[in-house]
Design an enzyme around this catalytic site. Structure first.
Site: not given
Ligand SMILES: O=C(CO)[C@H](O)[C@H](O)COP(=O)(O)O
Length: 290
Positions: A163, A170
């Site tokens: 993540k 991102e």
């Protein structure tokens, strides 16, 4: 399946609804009594049959305190799942502490934001196979429909590590779209900047969900006039860059996008003042005075 869920904010609250819609029995606890199904963690533990599974979905700063409190009301054979954005290096010490009480631990990186309730949450899972296997009905209900959106990435810590890298990517993706936006907006030729982004949503090499969301933001405010550029961060980008330094991996784009956020918080850059002062010193070049 029964699940305890601690933390019923934007993420946890929506996850409770998605799990219930899939037929699972969720007992939720939140410090905000209006959101909570029970008054305390002890009551939450009482309502679940052993062996229990309790998913923690709280802000990163309070995760350890919450897990320690929870461990006090759970016991042998139970499992705690941390679905928050914890730093991966916190996972192994946590798992060891819980293991002394016979409590299992799974770390899950959860992506999907406020859209997850309808679209599903992508899940990146770390932990022992025996624990992950027990939670599969819950993972199946949370993940998006279809082939993708779930990975058992490795042992404890691997879910949050995955993540962390996801969030680093991102940062870089968002920043590339943002720089393209700025250049289009500065151009003398392009008169319909929101239209260009909208057109890219189909057929192009750069289509993506983030692009769709930028189009949505531009529909609401075509010049982003309501916003300041001051951009916060909550740690995942910094951890990604820390890991890149540790492993000597050249993370050029992700590091630049993290530093761009820091720059966004400066009214006047001390570094650029120093550059202007040096140009004046060595070349007599003009400076702009305040
Ligand atoms: O996990 C997320 C999305 O995938 C969060 O929204 C993310 O933590 C936001 O991070 P930051 O505040 O550092 O931009």
């Amino acid at each position: 399946m029964q699940l305890g869920l601690v933390g019923l904010g934007r993420m946890g609250g929506n996850m409770r609804e998605r799990l219930r819609a899939a037929g699972h029995e969720v007992v939720g606890y939140d410090r905000n009594a209006e959101l909570s199904d029970v008054a305390s963690l002890a009551e939450l533990a009482d309502k679940l049959e052993s062996p229990r599974a309790v998913w923690v979905m709280v802000p990163a700063g309070v995760t350890d305190a919450t897990i320690d409190e929870l461990a006090g009301v759970l016991g042998e054979g139970d499992i705690i799942i941390d679905g928050g954005n914890s730093r991966f290096s916190d996972d192994a010490p946590r798992a060891e502490r819980l293991n002394e009480q016979g409590i299992g631990y799974i770390d899950v990186g959860v992506s999907g934001g406020v859209w997850g309730k309808q679209n599903g949450y992508a899940l990146m899972v770390g932990g022992a196979q025996e624990h992950v296997g027990r939670l599969m009905p819950i993972f199946e209900a949370l993940k998006p429909e279809g082939e993708f959106g779930f990975v058992h990435a490795g042992p404890v810590g691997a879910g949050h590590y995955a993540k962390m890298v996801h969030n680093g990517i991102e940062y870089g993706l968002m920043h590339a779209y943002a720089e393209g936006y700025e250049l289009l907006a500065a151009s003398e030729l392009v008169t319909n900047v929101p239209g260009v982004f909208k057109s890219w949503r189909e057929g192009t090499v750069v289509r993506s969900w983030l692009l769709d969301l930028l189009d949505r933001a531009l529909d609401e405010d075509p010049e982003l006039a309501e916003l300041s550029g001051y951009t916060e961060d909550t740690g995942e980008g910094r951890w990604t860059v820390d890991e890149a330094v540790r492993l000597a991996v050249p993370l050029n784009v992700i590091t630049a996008s993290l530093f761009a956020r820091f720059a966004s918080r400066q009214d006047d850059s001390p570094a650029m003042k120093a550059v202007a002062a040096l140009r004046q010193q060595f070349g007599g070049h003009a400076v702009h005075k305040r």
